[in-house]
Design an enzyme around this catalytic site. Structure first.
Site, short mmCIF file in Angstrom:
data_model
loop_
_atom_site.label_atom_id
_atom_site.label_comp_id
_atom_site.label_asym_id
_atom_site.label_seq_id
_atom_site.Cartn_x
_atom_site.Cartn_y
_atom_site.Cartn_z
N SER A 269 -14.93 -2.30 -13.70
CA SER A 269 -15.28 -3.64 -14.18
C SER A 269 -16.65 -4.06 -13.68
O SER A 269 -17.16 -5.10 -14.08
CB SER A 269 -14.22 -4.64 -13.68
OG SER A 269 -14.13 -4.56 -12.26
N TYR B 61 0.82 -1.21 0.00
CA TYR B 61 0.00 0.00 0.00
C TYR B 61 0.85 1.26 0.00
O TYR B 61 0.50 2.27 -0.62
CB TYR B 61 -0.98 -0.01 1.18
CG TYR B 61 -2.21 -0.82 0.86
CD1 TYR B 61 -2.31 -2.17 1.23
CD2 TYR B 61 -3.26 -0.26 0.13
CE1 TYR B 61 -3.42 -2.92 0.88
CE2 TYR B 61 -4.37 -1.00 -0.21
CZ TYR B 61 -4.45 -2.33 0.17
OH TYR B 61 -5.56 -3.08 -0.19
N HIS C 226 -14.54 3.51 -1.23
CA HIS C 226 -13.52 2.54 -0.83
C HIS C 226 -12.36 3.19 -0.10
O HIS C 226 -11.27 2.60 0.01
CB HIS C 226 -13.00 1.77 -2.06
CG HIS C 226 -14.03 0.83 -2.63
ND1 HIS C 226 -13.95 0.31 -3.89
CD2 HIS C 226 -15.18 0.35 -2.10
CE1 HIS C 226 -15.01 -0.48 -4.12
NE2 HIS C 226 -15.77 -0.46 -3.05
C1 BV8 Z 1 -18.52 -5.97 1.81
C2 BV8 Z 1 -9.96 -0.63 -2.00
C3 BV8 Z 1 -19.72 -6.82 3.66
C4 BV8 Z 1 -8.77 -1.48 -1.61
C5 BV8 Z 1 -11.49 -2.21 -3.09
C6 BV8 Z 1 -22.50 -8.73 -2.79
C7 BV8 Z 1 -22.81 -7.69 -1.91
C8 BV8 Z 1 -21.86 -7.21 -1.02
C9 BV8 Z 1 -20.57 -7.77 -1.02
C10 BV8 Z 1 -20.28 -8.80 -1.88
C11 BV8 Z 1 -21.23 -9.27 -2.76
N1 BV8 Z 1 -20.64 -10.26 -3.47
C12 BV8 Z 1 -19.36 -10.41 -3.09
C13 BV8 Z 1 -19.12 -9.55 -2.12
C14 BV8 Z 1 -17.85 -9.45 -1.42
C15 BV8 Z 1 -16.90 -8.43 -2.06
C16 BV8 Z 1 -16.93 -8.46 -3.56
O1 BV8 Z 1 -17.60 -7.63 -4.18
N2 BV8 Z 1 -16.20 -9.38 -4.15
C17 BV8 Z 1 -16.13 -9.44 -5.59
C18 BV8 Z 1 -14.70 -9.75 -6.00
C19 BV8 Z 1 -17.10 -10.50 -6.06
N3 BV8 Z 1 -17.22 -7.10 -1.58
C20 BV8 Z 1 -16.69 -6.69 -0.42
O2 BV8 Z 1 -15.97 -7.38 0.28
C21 BV8 Z 1 -17.05 -5.27 0.03
N4 BV8 Z 1 -17.43 -5.34 1.42
O3 BV8 Z 1 -19.31 -6.42 1.06
O4 BV8 Z 1 -18.61 -6.07 3.17
C22 BV8 Z 1 -19.88 -6.41 5.04
C23 BV8 Z 1 -21.07 -5.75 5.41
C24 BV8 Z 1 -21.23 -5.40 6.72
C25 BV8 Z 1 -20.23 -5.66 7.67
C26 BV8 Z 1 -19.03 -6.28 7.28
C27 BV8 Z 1 -18.86 -6.66 5.95
C28 BV8 Z 1 -15.86 -4.34 -0.03
C29 BV8 Z 1 -15.33 -4.22 -1.42
C30 BV8 Z 1 -14.24 -3.13 -1.48
C31 BV8 Z 1 -12.90 -3.75 -1.74
N5 BV8 Z 1 -11.88 -2.68 -1.93
N6 BV8 Z 1 -10.61 -1.19 -3.18
C32 BV8 Z 1 -7.62 -1.32 -2.57
O5 BV8 Z 1 -7.69 -0.48 -3.49
O6 BV8 Z 1 -6.61 -2.03 -2.36
S1 BV8 Z 1 -12.16 -2.85 -4.50
C33 BV8 Z 1 -11.08 -2.56 -5.81
O7 BV8 Z 1 -11.33 -3.55 -6.78
C34 BV8 Z 1 -11.32 -1.26 -6.53
O8 BV8 Z 1 -11.69 -0.24 -5.64
C35 BV8 Z 1 -12.43 -1.56 -7.51
O9 BV8 Z 1 -13.68 -1.25 -6.97
C36 BV8 Z 1 -12.38 -3.08 -7.61
C37 BV8 Z 1 -12.06 -3.61 -8.99
O10 BV8 Z 1 -10.70 -3.15 -9.32
P1 BV8 Z 1 -10.23 -2.95 -10.90
O11 BV8 Z 1 -10.86 -4.01 -11.71
O12 BV8 Z 1 -8.81 -2.62 -11.14
O13 BV8 Z 1 -10.81 -1.66 -11.16
P2 BV8 Z 1 -12.12 -1.52 -11.74
O14 BV8 Z 1 -13.17 -2.42 -11.21
O15 BV8 Z 1 -12.33 -0.14 -11.50
O16 BV8 Z 1 -11.82 -2.06 -13.28
C38 BV8 Z 1 -11.00 -1.35 -14.17
C39 BV8 Z 1 -11.90 -1.17 -15.40
O17 BV8 Z 1 -11.44 -0.07 -16.13
C40 BV8 Z 1 -11.86 -2.38 -16.34
O18 BV8 Z 1 -13.18 -2.76 -16.68
C41 BV8 Z 1 -11.12 -1.84 -17.58
O19 BV8 Z 1 -11.68 -2.35 -18.78
C42 BV8 Z 1 -11.39 -0.37 -17.51
N7 BV8 Z 1 -10.36 0.49 -18.06
C43 BV8 Z 1 -9.02 0.35 -17.97
N8 BV8 Z 1 -8.43 1.42 -18.54
C44 BV8 Z 1 -9.43 2.24 -18.98
C45 BV8 Z 1 -10.65 1.66 -18.66
N9 BV8 Z 1 -11.83 2.23 -18.97
C46 BV8 Z 1 -11.79 3.43 -19.60
N10 BV8 Z 1 -10.65 4.06 -19.93
C47 BV8 Z 1 -9.46 3.50 -19.63
N11 BV8 Z 1 -8.32 4.15 -19.96
#
Ligand code: BV8
Length: 249
Positions: free
Chosen positions: A193, A67, A123
């Site tokens: 994404s 980080y 986040h």
């Molecule tokens: C929680 C900070 C519960 C850290 C991040 C349903 C409901 C709730 C939760 C869940 C659920 N299903 C599953 C879950 C659990 C989990 C989850 O979602 N898992 C996924 C993998 C299935 N969610 C959680 O754990 C969340 N918490 O639910 O807690 C709870 C409730 C009460 C009490 C206790 C617990 C927390 C999720 C947050 C995690 N932290 N970030 C860090 O940065 O290190 S998430 C992190 O990954 C990013 O912030 C982003 O949101 C995510 C994806 O990252 P990337 O893919 O790199 O980025 P992004 O998604 O933005 O994608 C890039 C895109 O850009 C691509 O599509 C690409 O094509 C495009 N691109 C690239 N270049 C360009 C472009 N587009 C345009 N122009 C360009 N030039």
């Protein structure tokens, strides 16, 4: 760039616009997206395995180093045309007594550097670190930490003030984002994404609340088939063109 006339009409008439951004908005500033955030020596790690409280408890040194390296990279980067266009759009919407709400999943603070205000950081941020014992938040804009993890000076150590997988979103940010998504006339998802929840859920909530939904992304995502307007391409090119078309509409 050809822009859909229905979309321009919807934007022209919109009194409330909400935007959700992901790492794709910062990619052209040189901030690796979450999936790309592992280059070089980090290539052997899976971000999903590092961005968790369990990883920090198991190996605080490695997680703190990862980080801190991302923090230093973010501090070296500058806003790109997409960040700047969004900040301009917000100013012009406010001038017209309308609302423009920016919700970001990004933790790099580049939207604020571009001039966006009241950014909803669902986040958290890489720039803020917090004491594991007291919860006291410290803004860290200095050089690399000399020690990993860093002692907080208050009986704990410093962890990044980001939301890890398995952690709840900050209550105030989550409810503000939910409200804006349900209240807006147009919802625009840019550079995400749409895989991570509950953030990705704001797209669906906006649609079910009657908003015109738009996606601007380099690649298709699970949201592509449900939005009203999908624009494939780079945020740094499409977003400024969209704002210019809105200003001239
Ligand atoms: C929680 C900070 C519960 C850290 C991040 C349903 C409901 C709730 C939760 C869940 C659920 N299903 C599953 C879950 C659990 C989990 C989850 O979602 N898992 C996924 C993998 C299935 N969610 C959680 O754990 C969340 N918490 O639910 O807690 C709870 C409730 C009460 C009490 C206790 C617990 C927390 C999720 C947050 C995690 N932290 N970030 C860090 O940065 O290190 S998430 C992190 O990954 C990013 O912030 C982003 O949101 C995510 C994806 O990252 P990337 O893919 O790199 O980025 P992004 O998604 O933005 O994608 C890039 C895109 O850009 C691509 O599509 C690409 O094509 C495009 N691109 C690239 N270049 C360009 C472009 N587009 C345009 N122009 C360009 N030039």
């Amino acid at each position: 760039m050809m822009l859909d006339s229905d979309l321009i009409a919807a934007l022209r008439n919109a009194r409330h616009i909400a935007v959700l951004t992901g790492a794709g908005v910062s990619a052209e500033s040189g901030v690796p997206t979450f999936r790309d955030a592992l280059t070089g020596l980090w290539a052997k790690y899976d971000p999903m395995q590092l961005a968790t409280p369990e990883a920090f408890a198991r190996d605080p040194e490695t997680v703190s180093r990862w980080y801190d390296e991302r923090r230093l990279n973010a501090l070296r980067r500058t806003p790109n045309p997409a960040h700047l266009a969004l900040a301009r759009w917000q100013r012009h919407m406010i001038e017209r007594a309308r609302t423009f709400t920016l919700i970001t999943q990004n933790v790099d603070r580049l939207h604020q550097a571009a001039g966006s205000t009241d950014v909803i950081e669902v986040h958290g941020s890489l720039i803020d670190w917090r004491c594991t014992r007291t919860g006291r938040i410290i803004e860290c804009r200095g050089p690399a930490f000399p020690q990993h993890p860093m002692p907080s000076g208050h009986g704990g150590v410093l962890r990044p003030n980001v939301v890890w997988f398995g952690e709840a979103l900050p209550e105030d940010a989550a409810s503000a984002a939910q409200h804006a998504s349900g209240f807006c006339d147009v919802f625009i998802s840019i550079g995400t994404s749409a895989l991570v929840y509950p953030a990705a859920g704001f797209i669906h909530f906006a649609k079910s609340s009657g908003a015109v939904t738009v996606e601007i992304n380099r690649d298709p995502t699970p949201a592509t088939e449900i939005v009203d307007h999908s624009m494939l391409g780079l945020a740094g090119e499409i977003v400024p063109a969209l704002v210019e078309a809105w200003e001239q509409a």
